[in-house]
Design a protein around this motif. Structure first.
Motif, PDB file in Angstrom:
ATOM      1  N   TYR A 153     -73.348  -5.440  20.328  1.00 65.04           N
ATOM      2  CA  TYR A 153     -73.094  -4.225  19.538  1.00 65.04           C
ATOM      3  C   TYR A 153     -72.555  -4.635  18.171  1.00 65.04           C
ATOM      4  O   TYR A 153     -71.408  -5.043  18.029  1.00 65.04           O
ATOM      5  N   ARG A 154     -73.417  -4.506  17.141  1.00 68.87           N
ATOM      6  CA  ARG A 154     -73.020  -4.871  15.779  1.00 68.87           C
ATOM      7  C   ARG A 154     -73.349  -3.708  14.841  1.00 68.87           C
ATOM      8  O   ARG A 154     -74.104  -3.841  13.885  1.00 68.87           O
ATOM      9  N   ARG A 155     -72.760  -2.577  15.143  1.00 65.22           N
ATOM     10  CA  ARG A 155     -73.026  -1.359  14.364  1.00 65.22           C
ATOM     11  C   ARG A 155     -72.604  -1.518  12.913  1.00 65.22           C
ATOM     12  O   ARG A 155     -73.307  -1.065  12.000  1.00 65.22           O
ATOM     13  N   GLY A 162     -68.566  -5.000  18.796  1.00 68.46           N
ATOM     14  CA  GLY A 162     -68.225  -4.269  20.008  1.00 68.46           C
ATOM     15  C   GLY A 162     -67.837  -2.854  19.609  1.00 68.46           C
ATOM     16  O   GLY A 162     -67.591  -2.548  18.436  1.00 68.46           O
ATOM     17  N   TRP A 163     -67.792  -1.987  20.579  1.00 67.52           N
ATOM     18  CA  TRP A 163     -67.601  -0.565  20.301  1.00 67.52           C
ATOM     19  C   TRP A 163     -66.146  -0.253  19.938  1.00 67.52           C
ATOM     20  O   TRP A 163     -65.222  -0.716  20.582  1.00 67.52           O
ATOM     21  N   GLY A 164     -65.952   0.525  18.853  1.00 65.58           N
ATOM     22  CA  GLY A 164     -64.658   1.121  18.612  1.00 65.58           C
ATOM     23  C   GLY A 164     -63.950   0.739  17.329  1.00 65.58           C
ATOM     24  O   GLY A 164     -63.927  -0.431  16.946  1.00 65.58           O
ATOM     25  N   LEU A 165     -63.390   1.764  16.648  1.00 67.27           N
ATOM     26  CA  LEU A 165     -62.427   1.671  15.549  1.00 67.27           C
ATOM     27  C   LEU A 165     -63.020   1.376  14.181  1.00 67.27           C
ATOM     28  O   LEU A 165     -62.308   1.465  13.177  1.00 67.27           O
ATOM     29  N   SER A 223     -67.979   1.725  26.979  1.00 70.67           N
ATOM     30  CA  SER A 223     -66.729   1.008  27.178  1.00 70.67           C
ATOM     31  C   SER A 223     -66.808  -0.304  26.432  1.00 70.67           C
ATOM     32  O   SER A 223     -67.892  -0.783  26.092  1.00 70.67           O
ATOM     33  N   ASN A 224     -65.669  -0.881  26.153  1.00 72.17           N
ATOM     34  CA  ASN A 224     -65.606  -2.140  25.432  1.00 72.17           C
ATOM     35  C   ASN A 224     -64.902  -3.159  26.303  1.00 72.17           C
ATOM     36  O   ASN A 224     -64.005  -2.811  27.074  1.00 72.17           O
TER      37      ASN A 224
END
Length: 262
Positions: free
Chosen positions: A70-72, A191-194, A228-229
């Motif tokens: 995950y490299r958004r 990774g997912w989040g923030l 989830s991360n």
């Protein structure tokens, strides 16, 4: 007239992306271009976009990177750099836009602000029905919805909520010049989040403010299990967010600048 780009993030979900583009086709106002920020999908997504190029009057630009998790932040920076619009409207690849979505974002775009709308979450039953039909018809009385009142479009009330602090990364719009000023998303965040909280904080450091677009710019979020991360990624992102805040850093160390003029 300002030029708008719709930036859509996606990863290996062509069925959802078809519905996103179907809702784009039904907009009262189309963007000047569509930029698909693809975080490593297989060839099925490329084939879908090729089909849709003949169905939309605005060009579709496909920005792809290798699938390495995950490299958004990174793929969004690449897409923002490729976009040619003055105002970039960013949604996720599992969003159905209400027909005034683009027009509403444009209507409330103002220099000095980044806009953020809300969402209506679709449950698993209605989402499955939509996937099977490859089409949708959604309204206030549709069953299996969460946050139902978010789908009421009442533009006369929207300005009353401008100053409410609200952040939703799947429904957000930026001036491209502002993104360049803060160097886009911080690619430390993997990774997912923030990552959305980080860019919002850094935009505020250069004097930009959130404009909450409630009762306008409405979107429906197709159901999927909550992401989830892993603990390591989550801890790393939390540390990066704290460090950027403590240092009052407005510009990302690793950001979109390396993709500009490439």
């Amino acid at each position: 007239m300002m030029k708008t780009s719709l930036v859509i993030t996606t990863y290996n979900n062509p069925d959802a992306l078809h519905l996103v583009l179907l809702s784009l086709q039904r907009q009262t106002l189309l963007p000047a271009e569509v930029v698909v920020a693809d975080d490593g999908s297989t060839d099925e997504t490329r084939q879908l976009l090729q089909q849709w190029r003949s169905l939309l009057p605005c060009p579709i630009v496909h920005v792809w990177q290798e699938d390495r998790g995950y490299r958004r932040s990174r793929i969004l920076n690449k897409a923002f750099a490729k976009a040619t619009g003055d105002y970039l409207i960013n949604i996720d690849g599992d969003i159905i836009m209400e027909k005034h979505f683009i027009a509403d974002h444009v209507r409330y775009a103002r220099k000095g602000y980044f806009g953020c709308g809300g969402r209506v979450r679709l449950g698993p039953t209605v989402t499955k029905q939509i996937y099977v039909a490859r089409d949708y018809r959604l309204h206030f009385f549709t069953s299996d919805l969460t946050d139902r009142f978010n789908l009421l479009r009442m533009p006369l009330l929207t300005p009353l909520f401008f100053n409410r602090q609200h952040l939703r990364g799947c429904n957000i719009a930026f001036w491209r010049d502002d993104l360049i000023a803060v160097n886009g998303y911080d690619e430390q965040f993997e990774g997912w989040g923030l990552e959305d909280y980080d860019i919002a904080n850094r935009l505020k450091l250069i004097g930009r403010r959130i404009r909450h677009i409630k009762f306008s710019a409405i979107e429906y979020h197709l159901y999927h299990p909550e992401r989830s991360n892993d603990g390591q990624s989550n801890a790393r992102n939390e540390a990066a967010l704290r460090q950027n805040m403590q240092e009052q850093r407005h510009r990302a160390k690793e950001g979109m600048d390396k993709y500009l003029n490439v």
